[in-house]
Design a protein around this motif. Structure first.
Motif, PDB file in Angstrom:
ATOM      1  N   ILE A  79      -3.518 -25.004 -62.668  1.00 21.99           N
ATOM      2  CA  ILE A  79      -3.160 -25.814 -63.835  1.00 21.99           C
ATOM      3  C   ILE A  79      -3.454 -27.286 -63.558  1.00 21.99           C
ATOM      4  O   ILE A  79      -4.058 -27.990 -64.374  1.00 21.99           O
ATOM      5  N   LEU A  80      -3.074 -27.758 -62.366  1.00 22.69           N
ATOM      6  CA  LEU A  80      -3.230 -29.171 -62.026  1.00 22.69           C
ATOM      7  C   LEU A  80      -4.681 -29.547 -61.744  1.00 22.69           C
ATOM      8  O   LEU A  80      -5.068 -30.704 -61.895  1.00 22.69           O
ATOM      9  N   GLU A  81      -5.486 -28.590 -61.318  1.00 22.64           N
ATOM     10  CA  GLU A  81      -6.895 -28.877 -61.024  1.00 22.64           C
ATOM     11  C   GLU A  81      -7.664 -29.296 -62.273  1.00 22.64           C
ATOM     12  O   GLU A  81      -8.727 -29.906 -62.177  1.00 22.64           O
ATOM     13  N   GLU A  82      -7.125 -28.994 -63.436  1.00 25.14           N
ATOM     14  CA  GLU A  82      -7.762 -29.439 -64.678  1.00 25.14           C
ATOM     15  C   GLU A  82      -7.757 -30.960 -64.770  1.00 25.14           C
ATOM     16  O   GLU A  82      -8.580 -31.554 -65.460  1.00 25.14           O
ATOM     17  N   ASP A  83      -6.817 -31.604 -64.040  1.00 21.99           N
ATOM     18  CA  ASP A  83      -6.750 -33.067 -64.002  1.00 21.99           C
ATOM     19  C   ASP A  83      -7.367 -33.612 -62.728  1.00 21.99           C
ATOM     20  O   ASP A  83      -7.064 -34.728 -62.296  1.00 21.99           O
ATOM     21  N   ASP A  84      -8.237 -32.812 -62.101  1.00 11.99           N
ATOM     22  CA  ASP A  84      -8.940 -33.192 -60.870  1.00 11.99           C
ATOM     23  C   ASP A  84      -7.968 -33.434 -59.718  1.00 11.99           C
ATOM     24  O   ASP A  84      -8.180 -34.287 -58.856  1.00 11.99           O
ATOM     25  N   ILE A  85      -6.879 -32.664 -59.703  1.00 17.75           N
ATOM     26  CA  ILE A  85      -5.913 -32.688 -58.604  1.00 17.75           C
ATOM     27  C   ILE A  85      -6.105 -31.390 -57.831  1.00 17.75           C
ATOM     28  O   ILE A  85      -6.217 -30.318 -58.428  1.00 17.75           O
ATOM     29  N   HIS A  86      -6.156 -31.487 -56.504  1.00 16.75           N
ATOM     30  CA  HIS A  86      -6.521 -30.303 -55.716  1.00 16.75           C
ATOM     31  C   HIS A  86      -5.448 -29.936 -54.685  1.00 16.75           C
ATOM     32  O   HIS A  86      -5.597 -30.203 -53.497  1.00 16.75           O
ATOM     33  N   PRO A  87      -4.367 -29.293 -55.131  1.00 12.27           N
ATOM     34  CA  PRO A  87      -3.365 -28.807 -54.175  1.00 12.27           C
ATOM     35  C   PRO A  87      -3.850 -27.479 -53.585  1.00 12.27           C
ATOM     36  O   PRO A  87      -4.466 -26.661 -54.272  1.00 12.27           O
ATOM     37  N   ASN A  88      -3.570 -27.270 -52.313  1.00 12.42           N
ATOM     38  CA  ASN A  88      -3.990 -26.031 -51.664  1.00 12.42           C
ATOM     39  C   ASN A  88      -2.860 -25.510 -50.772  1.00 12.42           C
ATOM     40  O   ASN A  88      -2.278 -26.267 -49.994  1.00 12.42           O
ATOM     41  N   VAL A  89      -2.557 -24.219 -50.889  1.00  9.82           N
ATOM     42  CA  VAL A  89      -1.552 -23.607 -50.020  1.00  9.82           C
ATOM     43  C   VAL A  89      -2.191 -23.372 -48.660  1.00  9.82           C
ATOM     44  O   VAL A  89      -2.976 -22.443 -48.481  1.00  9.82           O
ATOM     45  N   ASP A  90      -1.857 -24.218 -47.708  1.00  8.64           N
ATOM     46  CA  ASP A  90      -2.454 -24.140 -46.369  1.00  8.64           C
ATOM     47  C   ASP A  90      -1.825 -23.058 -45.519  1.00  8.64           C
ATOM     48  O   ASP A  90      -2.496 -22.419 -44.715  1.00  8.64           O
ATOM     49  N   LEU A  91      -0.516 -22.886 -45.652  1.00  6.90           N
ATOM     50  CA  LEU A  91       0.191 -21.991 -44.735  1.00  6.90           C
ATOM     51  C   LEU A  91       1.378 -21.323 -45.411  1.00  6.90           C
ATOM     52  O   LEU A  91       2.143 -21.966 -46.125  1.00  6.90           O
ATOM     53  N   ILE A  92       1.506 -20.026 -45.166  1.00  4.76           N
ATOM     54  CA  ILE A  92       2.668 -19.261 -45.606  1.00  4.76           C
ATOM     55  C   ILE A  92       3.346 -18.781 -44.330  1.00  4.76           C
ATOM     56  O   ILE A  92       2.768 -17.990 -43.570  1.00  4.76           O
ATOM     57  N   ALA A  93       4.556 -19.258 -44.066  1.00  8.10           N
ATOM     58  CA  ALA A  93       5.233 -18.952 -42.806  1.00  8.10           C
ATOM     59  C   ALA A  93       6.610 -18.360 -43.057  1.00  8.10           C
ATOM     60  O   ALA A  93       7.202 -18.553 -44.120  1.00  8.10           O
ATOM     61  N   LYS A 136       5.506 -15.101 -49.975  1.00  6.61           N
ATOM     62  CA  LYS A 136       4.239 -14.786 -50.634  1.00  6.61           C
ATOM     63  C   LYS A 136       4.336 -15.005 -52.138  1.00  6.61           C
ATOM     64  O   LYS A 136       3.383 -15.472 -52.772  1.00  6.61           O
ATOM     65  N   ASN A 137       5.500 -14.685 -52.711  1.00  4.01           N
ATOM     66  CA  ASN A 137       5.677 -14.878 -54.158  1.00  4.01           C
ATOM     67  C   ASN A 137       5.631 -16.361 -54.514  1.00  4.01           C
ATOM     68  O   ASN A 137       4.964 -16.758 -55.481  1.00  4.01           O
ATOM     69  N   ILE A 138       6.304 -17.181 -53.712  1.00  2.00           N
ATOM     70  CA  ILE A 138       6.294 -18.631 -53.960  1.00  2.00           C
ATOM     71  C   ILE A 138       4.873 -19.167 -53.834  1.00  2.00           C
ATOM     72  O   ILE A 138       4.421 -19.977 -54.656  1.00  2.00           O
ATOM     73  N   ALA A 139       4.162 -18.701 -52.806  1.00  2.00           N
ATOM     74  CA  ALA A 139       2.788 -19.148 -52.599  1.00  2.00           C
ATOM     75  C   ALA A 139       1.893 -18.762 -53.770  1.00  2.00           C
ATOM     76  O   ALA A 139       1.047 -19.548 -54.212  1.00  2.00           O
ATOM     77  N   THR A 140       2.087 -17.550 -54.288  1.00  2.00           N
ATOM     78  CA  THR A 140       1.295 -17.087 -55.438  1.00  2.00           C
ATOM     79  C   THR A 140       1.558 -17.961 -56.661  1.00  2.00           C
ATOM     80  O   THR A 140       0.622 -18.357 -57.376  1.00  2.00           O
ATOM     81  N   LEU A 141       2.826 -18.278 -56.902  1.00  2.00           N
ATOM     82  CA  LEU A 141       3.175 -19.131 -58.037  1.00  2.00           C
ATOM     83  C   LEU A 141       2.608 -20.541 -57.859  1.00  2.00           C
ATOM     84  O   LEU A 141       2.140 -21.166 -58.819  1.00  2.00           O
ATOM     85  N   LEU A 142       2.626 -21.034 -56.622  1.00  2.00           N
ATOM     86  CA  LEU A 142       2.073 -22.368 -56.356  1.00  2.00           C
ATOM     87  C   LEU A 142       0.562 -22.395 -56.564  1.00  2.00           C
ATOM     88  O   LEU A 142       0.005 -23.399 -57.013  1.00  2.00           O
ATOM     89  N   LYS A 143      -0.103 -21.310 -56.234  1.00  2.00           N
ATOM     90  CA  LYS A 143      -1.551 -21.238 -56.464  1.00  2.00           C
ATOM     91  C   LYS A 143      -1.849 -21.292 -57.964  1.00  2.00           C
ATOM     92  O   LYS A 143      -2.830 -21.902 -58.391  1.00  2.00           O
ATOM     93  N   MET A 144      -0.984 -20.654 -58.746  1.00  2.00           N
ATOM     94  CA  MET A 144      -1.143 -20.717 -60.204  1.00  2.00           C
ATOM     95  C   MET A 144      -0.890 -22.140 -60.700  1.00  2.00           C
ATOM     96  O   MET A 144      -1.599 -22.647 -61.578  1.00  2.00           O
ATOM     97  N   SER A 145       0.101 -22.810 -60.097  1.00  4.36           N
ATOM     98  CA  SER A 145       0.376 -24.204 -60.453  1.00  4.36           C
ATOM     99  C   SER A 145      -0.819 -25.081 -60.107  1.00  4.36           C
ATOM    100  O   SER A 145      -1.177 -26.004 -60.841  1.00  4.36           O
ATOM    101  N   SER A 146      -1.443 -24.787 -58.971  1.00  6.49           N
ATOM    102  CA  SER A 146      -2.602 -25.560 -58.528  1.00  6.49           C
ATOM    103  C   SER A 146      -3.752 -25.451 -59.511  1.00  6.49           C
ATOM    104  O   SER A 146      -4.450 -26.426 -59.795  1.00  6.49           O
TER     105      SER A 146
END
Length: 255
Positions: free
Chosen positions: A28-42, A16-26
């Motif tokens: 940041i990157l969305e400012e460049d019209d890049i759309h990463p999404n955390v689909d699954l936390i397993a 969950k911590n990694i996923a939270t950090l990745l959402k924060m990274s996303s």
């Protein structure tokens, strides 16, 4: 373009911590019209594989995996999972996140070729920065793969033209030997080539006749009586009688 992030760590809190950090990274990157999404936390490999099985058309995958996915200190389940992911999706980007830095060499022994190997740290700011940098690199790799597999090059004079496969309507022979005409959504051109070679190298084309290859996804309509294909730009091409049944089937599947 969308990118699908998968996180797998047997420690749910860590996952969950990694996923939270990745959402924060996303963000940041969305400012460049890049759309990463955390689909699954397993927390286990089976959940990741089940998700991929249920979504066979998924592309642009970036997987963040722990090498040890259970309490067994000798476990290398994360490595096996990475291999299975890459077997199903050869362009998937694999990033290992683990506390066991000494296991890094095992990834090379198994020829997994991960994009990065990140050692877990309690310094969240440092981990956040590393995850953002690695995610950005993964997206660059995926974009490069997309360009290589979804574009075609042809030469007009001294110019080399890159064309997205999705924009191609059809390719036909011309009155000149070894000269082909390519028509796209944005225009047309001629290039040197053999239509048989194009057919063999690019399987997404449908052979409408001995002199024409068409892109089924850009068909507007077909007339089986007159054997005419109409494209989304209004162009029309005649197709062979022997191709009628198969073309009609492809067109109906497209609807």
């Amino acid at each position: 373009m969308d990118y699908h992030l998968l996180v797998c760590d047997d420690d749910r809190t860590q996952a969950k911590n990694i996923a939270t950090l990745l959402k924060m990274s996303s963000i940041i990157l969305e400012e460049d019209d890049i759309h990463p999404n955390v689909d699954l936390i397993a927390t286990d490999a089976a959940s990741i594989l089940d998700y991929l099985e249920s979504n066979p058309d998924l592309t642009n995958i970036v997987a963040f995996l722990d090498i040890q996915l259970d309490e067994n200190k000798q476990s290398q389940a994360g490595l096996a999972l990475a291999q299975q992911i890459q077997k199903k999706h050869r362009n998937a980007q694999i990033i290992f996140i683990t506390t066991h830095e000494e296991l890094a060499f095992l990834t090379f022994q198994r020829r997994i070729n991960p994009l990065d190997y990140i050692v877990k740290t309690t310094d969240q700011r440092k981990l956040q920065r590393r995850l953002t940098e690695t995610l950005e690199l993964a997206i660059r790799h995926l974009n490069q793969f997309y360009i290589q597999t979804h574009t075609s090059k042809y030469k007009i004079g001294t110019r080399i033209i890159n064309v997205n496969f999705n924009n191609i309507l059809y390719i036909t022979t011309t009155k000149f030997p070894h000269k082909l005409k390519i028509v796209t959504i944005n225009g047309q051109g001629e290039f040197s080539g053999n239509i048989k070679d194009v057919e063999q190298n690019y399987s997404f084309f449908f052979k409408a006749s001995q002199s024409a290859l068409i892109n089924p996804q850009n068909i507007e309509s077909i007339n089986t009586k007159s054997r005419i294909v109409t494209f989304i730009n209004g162009d029309k091409i005649k197709f062979s009688r022997s191709r009628t049944k198969e073309l009609n089937k492809i067109y109906k599947e497209k609807l």
